[in-house]
Design an enzyme around this catalytic site. Structure first.
Site, short mmCIF file in Angstrom:
data_model
loop_
_atom_site.label_atom_id
_atom_site.label_comp_id
_atom_site.label_asym_id
_atom_site.label_seq_id
_atom_site.Cartn_x
_atom_site.Cartn_y
_atom_site.Cartn_z
N SER A 119 0.83 -1.21 0.00
CA SER A 119 0.00 0.00 0.00
C SER A 119 0.86 1.25 0.00
O SER A 119 0.35 2.34 -0.22
CB SER A 119 -0.85 0.07 1.26
OG SER A 119 -1.44 -1.13 1.57
N HIS A 140 -1.36 -2.40 -7.22
CA HIS A 140 -2.08 -2.07 -5.98
C HIS A 140 -3.58 -2.14 -6.20
O HIS A 140 -4.16 -1.32 -6.90
CB HIS A 140 -1.64 -0.67 -5.50
CG HIS A 140 -2.20 -0.32 -4.18
ND1 HIS A 140 -2.56 0.95 -3.84
CD2 HIS A 140 -2.47 -1.09 -3.10
CE1 HIS A 140 -3.03 0.95 -2.59
NE2 HIS A 140 -2.98 -0.29 -2.13
N ASN A 190 -3.48 6.33 -1.91
CA ASN A 190 -3.31 6.35 -0.45
C ASN A 190 -2.69 7.65 0.05
O ASN A 190 -2.88 8.04 1.19
CB ASN A 190 -2.47 5.16 0.02
CG ASN A 190 -3.31 3.90 0.12
OD1 ASN A 190 -4.53 3.98 0.15
ND2 ASN A 190 -2.66 2.75 0.17
N1 CAA Z 1 -17.35 -9.48 -2.58
C1 CAA Z 1 -18.21 -9.40 -3.60
N2 CAA Z 1 -19.17 -8.47 -3.71
C2 CAA Z 1 -19.27 -7.56 -2.72
C3 CAA Z 1 -18.39 -7.56 -1.60
C4 CAA Z 1 -17.41 -8.58 -1.55
N3 CAA Z 1 -16.52 -8.66 -0.55
N4 CAA Z 1 -18.73 -6.54 -0.80
C5 CAA Z 1 -19.76 -5.91 -1.38
N5 CAA Z 1 -20.09 -6.52 -2.54
C6 CAA Z 1 -21.10 -6.13 -3.51
C7 CAA Z 1 -22.51 -6.46 -3.02
O1 CAA Z 1 -22.89 -7.76 -3.37
C8 CAA Z 1 -23.33 -5.41 -3.75
O2 CAA Z 1 -23.55 -5.80 -5.09
P1 CAA Z 1 -24.87 -5.33 -5.93
O3 CAA Z 1 -24.82 -3.83 -5.95
O4 CAA Z 1 -24.67 -5.96 -7.27
O5 CAA Z 1 -26.02 -5.85 -5.16
C9 CAA Z 1 -22.41 -4.19 -3.78
O6 CAA Z 1 -21.08 -4.69 -3.63
C10 CAA Z 1 -22.72 -3.21 -2.66
O7 CAA Z 1 -22.60 -3.91 -1.41
P2 CAA Z 1 -23.56 -3.72 -0.15
O8 CAA Z 1 -24.94 -3.32 -0.62
O9 CAA Z 1 -23.43 -4.92 0.72
O10 CAA Z 1 -22.91 -2.57 0.71
P3 CAA Z 1 -22.51 -1.10 0.28
O11 CAA Z 1 -23.48 -0.49 -0.66
O12 CAA Z 1 -22.16 -0.41 1.53
O13 CAA Z 1 -21.16 -1.33 -0.56
C11 CAA Z 1 -18.82 -1.26 -0.56
C12 CAA Z 1 -20.05 -1.95 -0.01
C13 CAA Z 1 -18.73 -1.53 -2.06
C14 CAA Z 1 -17.62 -1.86 0.14
C15 CAA Z 1 -18.93 0.28 -0.31
O14 CAA Z 1 -19.20 0.49 1.05
C16 CAA Z 1 -17.71 1.04 -0.70
O15 CAA Z 1 -17.47 1.30 -1.86
N6 CAA Z 1 -16.89 1.42 0.30
C17 CAA Z 1 -15.64 2.14 0.10
C18 CAA Z 1 -14.55 1.16 -0.23
C19 CAA Z 1 -13.22 1.82 -0.41
O16 CAA Z 1 -13.05 3.03 -0.35
N7 CAA Z 1 -12.20 1.00 -0.63
C20 CAA Z 1 -10.84 1.44 -0.75
C21 CAA Z 1 -10.14 1.20 0.54
S1 CAA Z 1 -8.48 1.77 0.46
C22 CAA Z 1 -7.61 0.46 -0.07
O17 CAA Z 1 -8.09 -0.63 -0.23
C23 CAA Z 1 -6.20 0.75 -0.37
C24 CAA Z 1 -5.22 0.52 0.68
O18 CAA Z 1 -4.11 0.15 0.34
C25 CAA Z 1 -5.45 0.83 2.11
#
Ligand code: CAA
Length: 283
Positions: A119, A140, A190
């Site tokens: 990261s 990443h 990040n």
């Molecule tokens: N696997 C497969 N599908 C998943 C999943 C998983 N682990 N988690 C969520 N989904 C899918 C759901 O099935 C759903 O699909 P549909 O729209 O087709 O029904 C969709 O994603 C939305 O999920 P939820 O309705 O359960 O929940 P949500 O609307 O809150 O979405 C989320 C979940 C996509 C995680 C959303 O909250 C989000 O985008 N969050 C921000 C994530 C983010 O910023 N990530 C970056 C982190 S930083 C990083 O990773 C870098 C680092 O190095 C630190």
């Protein structure tokens, strides 16, 4: 050389997500971890993620089984020898990564690509630990890997243009959009995201608002899909602290100092979702 077999080191949050998307795109996938229990947890997480698709009707149970069957699991690093490309997704610790990458470099055939999902650690420095810095690149992914559309492709000083292009092409074949980024602490995403998450922790620590209010503020006021403190719990507080420390020590700028509360919570073992407790409880 076409990439057919992909190795992944680490079966944790990122490693199992990367294995899932590689297998979903049809690649023979080998997921390696030191502990059998970690591999079992990784496969369980992949199945739970795929079951969402089965419930929605976008995937059949037979397709789920076929996808999981393309993922071979192993505790032996030597089993990665046939891979055309290996993505290292071990814990965010430079000493550990260097040791893993040096071992991998000895196992892989010349020409195979080594990618790291770090990261924040310098790609140039990690590449220099191997005998193939021109075939070494940052790849990443973002959490949750099956959902997030981005892959940052990070070139170190010695990464060849061909390597960066092959890996960007691979990312596209996984259904992701690749952005090319120069090696720099925190890369692009990040560098921007983590100080914002750290600032949310300062806001909580100073008693400006409650965790729920801070998260509601950013969701409703800025249209973020989840609040910053809930996102800290998802990313892992230990990972966030590691990234902030890299930014702080690299740029030597106090604006990147980790919030005391972040350090305290990591010291207490409150890592977020993966440990059951962070800013919220996941019992
Ligand atoms: N696997 C497969 N599908 C998943 C999943 C998983 N682990 N988690 C969520 N989904 C899918 C759901 O099935 C759903 O699909 P549909 O729209 O087709 O029904 C969709 O994603 C939305 O999920 P939820 O309705 O359960 O929940 P949500 O609307 O809150 O979405 C989320 C979940 C996509 C995680 C959303 O909250 C989000 O985008 N969050 C921000 C994530 C983010 O910023 N990530 C970056 C982190 S930083 C990083 O990773 C870098 C680092 O190095 C630190």
């Amino acid at each position: 050389m076409a990439i057919q077999t992909i190795g992944i080191i680490g079966a944790g949050i990122m490693g199992n997500g990367i294995a899932q998307v590689c297998a979903a795109a049809g690649y023979q996938t080998i997921m390696q971890d030191v502990a059998e229990a970690a591999l079992e947890r990784g496969i369980k997480t992949i199945n739970a993620s795929l079951e969402r698709g089965v419930r929605k009707g976008t995937m059949t149970e037979a397709e789920q089984a076929a996808l999981v069957a393309r993922i071979r699991t192993t505790t032996r690093a030597e089993d990665l020898a046939d891979a055309d490309l290996v993505i290292e997704a071990a814990t965010e610790n430079e000493t550990l990564k260097v040791k893993i990458l040096q071992g991998l470099d000895r196992i892989l055939r010349p020409g195979a690509i080594i990618a790291t999902n770090t990261s924040s650690i310098s790609i140039t420095r990690l590449a220099a630990a191997t005998s193939r810095p021109e075939r070494f690149v940052g790849m990443h992914f973002f959490n949750p890997v099956p959902v997030m559309a981005l892959v940052e492709v990070i070139s170190g000083l010695q990464t060849s243009e061909a390597t960066a292009q092959e890996v960007a092409e691979l990312a596209r074949s996984l259904g992701k959009t690749a952005i090319g980024v120069k090696n720099s602490a925190g890369f692009a995403v990040n560098r921007i995201l983590c100080p914002m998450l750290n600032e949310a922790i300062f806001t909580l620590q100073e008693g400006i608002a409650s965790a729920e209010e801070i998260d509601a503020g950013m969701k409703l006021g800025c249209n973020h899909p989840i609040g910053p403190l809930a996102l800290c719990d998802m990313v892992g507080l230990d990972t966030l602290l590691a990234v902030m420390n890299v930014l702080y020590t690299t740029f030597n700028d106090p604006k990147y100092r980790p919030a005391t509360l972040l350090q305290e919570m990591v010291d207490a073992g409150m890592y977020g979702r993966k440990s059951g407790r962070g800013f919220y409880s996941y019992a």
